[in-house]
Motif scaffolding. Structure first.
Motif, PDB file in Angstrom:
ATOM      1  N   GLY B  13       0.817  -1.208   0.000  1.00 15.24           N
ATOM      2  CA  GLY B  13       0.000   0.000   0.000  1.00 15.24           C
ATOM      3  C   GLY B  13       0.852   1.259   0.000  1.00 15.24           C
ATOM      4  N   ILE B  14       1.914   1.246   0.817  1.00 16.39           N
ATOM      5  CA  ILE B  14       2.792   2.421   0.884  1.00 16.39           C
ATOM      6  C   ILE B  14       3.480   2.648  -0.459  1.00 16.39           C
ATOM      7  N   VAL B  15       4.043   1.591  -0.996  1.00 13.45           N
ATOM      8  CA  VAL B  15       4.797   1.698  -2.260  1.00 13.45           C
ATOM      9  C   VAL B  15       3.904   2.149  -3.409  1.00 13.45           C
ATOM     10  N   PHE B  16       2.780   1.464  -3.561  1.00 17.09           N
ATOM     11  CA  PHE B  16       1.925   1.780  -4.710  1.00 17.09           C
ATOM     12  C   PHE B  16       1.137   3.067  -4.507  1.00 17.09           C
ATOM     13  N   GLY B  17       0.879   3.398  -3.251  1.00 22.39           N
ATOM     14  CA  GLY B  17       0.239   4.681  -2.976  1.00 22.39           C
ATOM     15  C   GLY B  17       1.159   5.834  -3.375  1.00 22.39           C
ATOM     16  N   ILE B  18       2.436   5.708  -3.035  1.00 25.74           N
ATOM     17  CA  ILE B  18       3.420   6.729  -3.439  1.00 25.74           C
ATOM     18  C   ILE B  18       3.562   6.756  -4.954  1.00 25.74           C
ATOM     19  N   CYS B  19       3.543   5.560  -5.528  1.00 24.94           N
ATOM     20  CA  CYS B  19       3.598   5.427  -6.995  1.00 24.94           C
ATOM     21  C   CYS B  19       2.510   6.259  -7.665  1.00 24.94           C
ATOM     22  N   ASN B  20       1.315   6.203  -7.091  1.00 25.31           N
ATOM     23  CA  ASN B  20       0.186   6.924  -7.680  1.00 25.31           C
ATOM     24  C   ASN B  20       0.355   8.427  -7.549  1.00 25.31           C
ATOM     25  N   MET B  21       1.097   8.854  -6.525  1.00 30.20           N
ATOM     26  CA  MET B  21       1.233  10.299  -6.301  1.00 30.20           C
ATOM     27  C   MET B  21       2.413  10.907  -7.043  1.00 30.20           C
ATOM     28  N   VAL B  22       3.323  10.079  -7.509  1.00 32.06           N
ATOM     29  CA  VAL B  22       4.520  10.592  -8.193  1.00 32.06           C
ATOM     30  C   VAL B  22       4.189  11.494  -9.387  1.00 32.06           C
ATOM     31  N   PRO B  23       3.185  11.159 -10.238  1.00 35.08           N
ATOM     32  CA  PRO B  23       2.873  12.026 -11.380  1.00 35.08           C
ATOM     33  C   PRO B  23       2.509  13.461 -10.997  1.00 35.08           C
ATOM     34  N   CYS B  24       2.267  13.734  -9.715  1.00 30.12           N
ATOM     35  CA  CYS B  24       1.989  15.120  -9.293  1.00 30.12           C
ATOM     36  C   CYS B  24       3.155  16.040  -9.635  1.00 30.12           C
ATOM     37  N   ILE B  25       4.355  15.467  -9.700  1.00 30.84           N
ATOM     38  CA  ILE B  25       5.564  16.261  -9.933  1.00 30.84           C
ATOM     39  C   ILE B  25       5.433  17.072 -11.214  1.00 30.84           C
TER      40      ILE B  25
END
Lengths: 452, 119
Positions: B13-25
């Motif tokens: 959950g932590i890894v893939f949750g961060i994965c989903n937020m990366v495109p915010c950059i």
């Protein structure tokens, strides 16, 4: 508090359509909430939002949605509470209030409406939605779409409440999320909330009363059958609160999301029906929109045919899965052959005539039985309910006639309230004057006979 | 009764949750930023909380959250409007990762711990 039933519960029909749900099979308030939310979250509810903004601005449409669904929640709570307390479906509750033969009439009408009529309508509507998205494929054929949709819904309903619950558990959060993000997209595409309000202000012609009428009338039939779901609640409070809240919140959310999207997309309607597939395509929601539409129709229609099968199963000694098969086949056939279009006027008429029966049931249980007689319904196996409550049916018919003549608010709501008030007054008078309104068979050899 | 699988589900959950937020950059559209954060952040938070000892029912709830969020991310990511123009592959990774880990958790709760499929 859940009532302990004294019978040995034997689930002969499958899914306890003729007996109380055992305590170890009751489900959590979350399950009840999600299932009833899934029941109301459907294409027609989202469309209601589009219909509202066709005649009023966004602000008024939102108010109409909230007030309309709040009214429905207040109606749903006492009905669902009976189911949660006793663990029995609407059909068995109707037997206690209306007598065996009296309830049979009610259940036959509801089974026809939900299990075949609405099933056919929604299966065909889903096919139309798919056609808009895939016009030049095999799925663009209405007969093919209706057949596939009807078969899938029937198969899902055969697995009973567990299957429906799992489907709703997955579908409801997805539909909520996609409706939320659809609303967000609508705001951004339009240039902000103030721009959206400005665009919507051009719509006129619908009064607040008419808007609330549209909301209440469109969802009151499902509201009346909520005991079919609430009976799985752990107790009266869980059944009542979870079911009615799920219905209300699911409904408001859907209507407002539909309104936002309809205003932003500004797509021509199909007749008077907003073209929701094109709205979602215009906003760029694409394949996600298809998921919303298909899942919304699946969850609602599966619940429709399931509920109808539960009701019929309380009367006939046939396994529930076979009843679902028959209803689903009939509904699918109607959808395929376009006969469903002729049922709309019938459905509208029944939408006025049937709600007063719910008013009678609410009055009979909560006022006459619980408050006045300080008693309760019981559902022991082999119990004799009486044959026919002539007062209940007389009140229901008179209420429907009176409501149809009143040009105020929602006819379906008016007929329910009139039925409730009339039955309360007349039943109290009958009780005071020792006049029996439940016809019983004489010399019936039973341990307990319901006294009117 | 404490479970062991919560660590795996939580870290997923932590890894893939961060994965989903990366495109915010790289994203300018506020609607997409809302999409990335509202569907990624809860997964990270639940993943952190889920690292402590929990019972099978909590594991089941965690797993369902992962599965459903993954399905929502997938269905939004295939739409033209919510498709990130630069890093959509991160959202696809997040979606499939969450769905697979969530289904594993649900399956474990059902087979190993004897729970009903849904809460």
């Amino acid at each position: 508090m859940s009532v302990e039933t004294k019978q040995t519960t034997v689930d002969k029909s499958g899914d306890f359509s003729r007996s109380a749900i055992p305590a170890d099979q009751r489900q959590s308030s979350v399950s009840i909430f999600v299932t009833t939310a899934g029941w109301v979250i459907c294409l027609s509810t989202i469309l209601a939002g589009g219909v509202l903004v066709g005649g009023m601005d966004l602000g008024k449409a939102s108010i109409a949605a909230i007030v309309g669904m709040l009214i429905l929640a207040l109606i749903a709570a006492p009905i669902a509470g009976i189911g949660g307390r006793h663990g029995v479906p609407t059909a068995m509750i109707a037997k206690s209030a209306l007598g065996s033969k009296g309830a049979l009439i009610f259940i036959a009408i509801v089974a026809f409406m939900n299990g075949i009529g609405w099933f056919a309508y929604q299966a065909a509507f889903m096919a139309m939605a798919v056609k808009e998205l895939f016009p030049n494929t095999i799925f663009g054929n209405l007969a093919v779409g209706s057949t596939i949709g009807g078969i899938i819904m029937t198969i899902l309903a055969i697995f009973g409440f567990k299957g429906v619950t799992i489907l709703c558990f997955i579908a409801v959060p997805m539909i909520v999320s996609l409706s939320f993000f659809g609303g967000i997209a609508a705001i951004e595409v339009s240039g902000g909330m103030s721009e959206l309000m400005k665009i919507s202000s051009a719509a006129t012609g619908m009064t607040m009363g008419a808007g609330i009428t549209a909301v209440v009338g469109g969802a009151i039939m499902g509201c009346m059958m909520l005991s079919d779901v609430a009976r799985f609640g752990k107790n009266e409070k869980v059944g009542s609160i979870s079911a009615s809240l799920g219905y209300m919140i699911g409904g408001v959310f859907c209507i407002v999301a539909g309104a936002l999207m309809a205003v932003a997309a500004n797509v021509d309607s199909i007749g008077t029906t907003p073209n929701l597939p094109k709205v979602m395509a215009a906003l760029g929601l694409g394949a996600g929109a298809l998921v919303v539409l298909v899942l919304a129709q699946l969850t609602t229609n599966t619940t429709n045919v399931y509920s109808a099968a539960v009701s019929i199963g309380s009367w006939v000694n046939i396994k529930q899965r076979y009843i679902v098969l028959i209803l689903g086949a009939a509904g699918t056939a109607l959808a395929v052959f376009d006969i469903y279009a002729y049922f709309i006027p019938i459905l509208n008429f029944i939408g006025t005539a049937v709600p007063p029966v719910a008013g009678v049931i609410i009055a009979d249980y909560w006022i006459i039985t619980r408050a006045v007689k300080k008693s309760d319904y019981s559902f022991e196996e082999g119990k004799y309910y009486g044959e026919f409550n002539w007062l209940g049916w007389a009140v229901a018919i008179v209420s429907a006639v009176i409501a149809s003549k009143i040009n105020f608010f929602a006819t379906s709501f008016n007929s329910l309230v009139i039925g409730f008030i009339l039955y309360t007054i007349l039943a109290l008078i009958c009780n005071t004057c020792n006049v029996s309104y439940m016809i019983k068979v004489k010399n019936t050899n039973v341990e307990e006979i319901k006294e009117a | 009764m404490k479970v062991k699988e919560n660590h795996f589900i939580g870290i997923s959950g932590i890894v893939f949750g961060i994965c989903n937020m990366v495109p915010c950059i790289n994203e300018q559209k506020w609607t997409l930023i809302i999409y990335f954060i509202t569907l990624g952040l809860p997964e990270v938070i639940v993943g952190v909380i889920g690292q402590k000892d929990i019972n099978p029912k909590s594991l089941r709830s965690m797993s369902w959250l992962s599965t459903i969020l993954g399905m929502v991310i997938l269905s939004l990511n295939v739409s033209p409007y919510y498709h990130s123009t630069t890093m959509s592959y991160m959202n696809y990774i997040a979606a499939f990762g969450l769905i697979i880990s969530g289904l594993y958790g649900i399956f474990t709760c059902s087979k190993k711990y004897g729970l009903e499929l849904i809460p």
